[in-house]
Write a protein that holds these residues in place. Structure first.
Motif, mmCIF file in Angstrom:
data_model
loop_
_atom_site.group_PDB
_atom_site.id
_atom_site.type_symbol
_atom_site.label_atom_id
_atom_site.label_comp_id
_atom_site.label_asym_id
_atom_site.label_seq_id
_atom_site.Cartn_x
_atom_site.Cartn_y
_atom_site.Cartn_z
ATOM 1 N N ALA A 1 -5.198 -1.905 0.498
ATOM 2 C CA ALA A 1 -5.268 -0.803 -0.588
ATOM 3 C C ALA A 1 -4.205 0.280 -0.057
ATOM 4 N N ILE A 2 -4.056 0.736 0.949
ATOM 5 C CA ILE A 2 -3.070 1.797 1.362
ATOM 6 C C ILE A 2 -1.707 1.336 1.039
ATOM 7 N N ILE A 3 -1.265 0.199 1.521
ATOM 8 C CA ILE A 3 -0.051 -0.342 1.187
ATOM 9 C C ILE A 3 0.347 -0.426 -0.533
ATOM 10 N N LEU A 4 -0.465 -1.160 -1.140
ATOM 11 C CA LEU A 4 -0.264 -1.381 -2.657
ATOM 12 C C LEU A 4 -0.375 0.037 -3.347
ATOM 13 N N MET B 1 -1.226 -13.858 -0.633
ATOM 14 C CA MET B 1 -1.316 -12.691 0.056
ATOM 15 C C MET B 1 -1.515 -12.698 1.634
ATOM 16 N N GLN B 2 -1.370 -11.791 2.443
ATOM 17 C CA GLN B 2 -1.828 -11.959 3.551
ATOM 18 C C GLN B 2 -3.273 -11.630 3.849
ATOM 19 N N LEU B 3 -3.935 -11.497 2.842
ATOM 20 C CA LEU B 3 -5.517 -11.499 2.594
ATOM 21 C C LEU B 3 -6.004 -12.835 3.185
ATOM 22 N N SER B 4 -5.354 -13.836 2.901
ATOM 23 C CA SER B 4 -5.573 -15.086 3.278
ATOM 24 C C SER B 4 -5.665 -15.460 4.674
ATOM 25 N N HIS B 5 -4.829 -14.718 5.502
ATOM 26 C CA HIS B 5 -4.847 -14.550 6.915
ATOM 27 C C HIS B 5 -5.806 -13.387 7.307
ATOM 28 N N GLU C 1 -6.002 -10.085 6.275
ATOM 29 C CA GLU C 1 -5.552 -8.673 6.394
ATOM 30 C C GLU C 1 -6.634 -7.769 5.593
ATOM 31 N N ALA C 2 -7.008 -6.632 6.345
ATOM 32 C CA ALA C 2 -8.155 -5.886 5.984
ATOM 33 C C ALA C 2 -7.734 -5.149 4.406
ATOM 34 N N PRO C 3 -9.096 -5.130 3.704
ATOM 35 C CA PRO C 3 -8.962 -4.620 2.374
ATOM 36 C C PRO C 3 -8.305 -2.977 2.444
ATOM 37 N N LYS C 4 -8.728 -2.400 3.472
ATOM 38 C CA LYS C 4 -8.371 -1.213 3.713
ATOM 39 C C LYS C 4 -6.546 -0.962 3.754
#
Ligand code: CP
Length: 336
Positions: A95-98, A83-87, A89-92
């Motif tokens: 969460a909104i997108i998923l 996921m872009q978490l690894s770059h 991307e904010a948890p906020k």
């Protein structure tokens, strides 16, 4: 029984009152019966759960994914590297997108001082329920499975039951505080007399102990602490020998600011307590009908001997592991 749990986050059992938890247990027992009878339980038809794992898992991952399939939905098994978490991307934003694409988000993030904050940030912005699959403070799904297993083996009235959660030696990895802390908070709410045994360098977090004392006072359970494993085992109806790291010895910021030094000190402290094992000698100190529980994975030969773990008259660890499935399904079916 309450019927208004749709959308409720599940980050700690402490956010759920007794009536809500009892609803979860009723649902879990019903789902377990239907699973045995092979009756369909497609309560989440066409629904999607997103699971984000920052760490390894066997029981949690598979109870959630199998659970979603059995409830008629689908679970995405995601890891941070996919996921872009690894770059960054904010948890906020995640969460909104998923939450716009599916019906629930579940995550395991056990990094000390980070995991629980991460999940709470997702919960603040998600339009769908956020479920903790374990963080640095709590492991609520494990707590539910533990309590369900206790009900199965000891009946629904657990007032006066003596349960001992004991620190035990392990050399696999520095395990989070989340399992014993969840048990400490939850068991006394069901009237259990809980003993926590640990070496002095391996305390649980003081704020959790303070909250647990309040839970015990409100519910009729009790809590006592000892630094002696033998004393902890004396007369216990259930023993739970389980390693946890020495994180509770430090403040969160103190740990984050001096991580390498703290890890070195934790390793030095760990080496002093190889004798903290659940073996035949210690089991004999407990009640004659004592049961062994463990969240698993167990460090065989360190936390507990094979002789005890594989003894069907004592060990109920595989019932406990199976109950991860039924309690996971109960939470998902009620909240998603
Ligand atoms: N007890 C538990 O949470 O197991 P896993 O780490 O395999 O999910």
């Amino acid at each position: 029984m309450v019927s208004n749990l749709k959308g409720k986050h599940f980050l700690t059992c402490d956010d759920w009152d007794k009536q809500e938890l009892d609803t979860v247990f009723e649902t879990a027992f019903d789902l377990k019966k239907k699973f045995a009878l092979e009756e369909p339980t497609r309560y989440l038809r066409d629904k999607t759960l997103f699971m984000i794992f920052f760490e390894q898992s066997t029981r949690t991952r598979n109870s959630m994914e199998a659970g979603m399939t059995q409830l008629g939905g689908h679970a995405h098994d995601l890891t941070a590297d996919k996921m872009q978490l690894s770059h960054g991307e904010a948890p906020k934003d995640t969460a909104i997108i998923l939450s716009r694409m599916g019906h629930g988000i579940a995550s395991r993030n056990c990094f000390y001082g980070i995991g629980n904050e991460y999940l709470n940030e997702m919960a603040a912005y998600s339009g769908k329920p956020i479920m903790s699959l374990q963080d640095d403070i709590y492991h609520p799904f494990q707590g539910l499975a533990d309590q369900m297993t206790i009900f199965e083996h000891f009946g629904r009235n657990t007032k006066g039951l003596k349960v001992t959660v004991s620190w035990a030696y392990a050399d696999t990895h520095s395990k989070p505080l989340s399992v014993p802390q969840t048990q400490l908070l939850l068991f006394p709410r069901y009237g259990i007399d809980l003993t926590i045994a640990h070496p002095k360098e391996f305390p649980l977090s003081q704020n959790i102990i303070d909250q647990a004392e309040k839970n015990a006072q409100a519910s009729g359970g009790s809590i006592r602490f000892t630094n002696d494993m033998d004393e902890g085992f004396e007369g216990a109806h259930i023993v739970i020998p389980k390693n946890w790291g020495g994180f509770g010895h430090y403040g969160v910021q103190e740990y984050l600011d001096n991580e390498e030094a703290c890890k070195k000190e934790m390793a030095e402290n760990l080496a002093k307590y190889k004798s903290w094992i659940c073996d035949e000698k210690r089991i004999k100190l407990a009640d004659k009908n004592v049961k062994l529980m463990h969240a698993l994975p167990a460090d065989r030969g360190n936390e507990v001997t094979d002789e005890i773990l594989d003894n069907p008259d004592i060990s109920i660890v595989f019932d406990e592991a199976e109950n991860r499935l039924h309690t996971a399904k109960a939470i998902m079916a009620l909240t998603m």
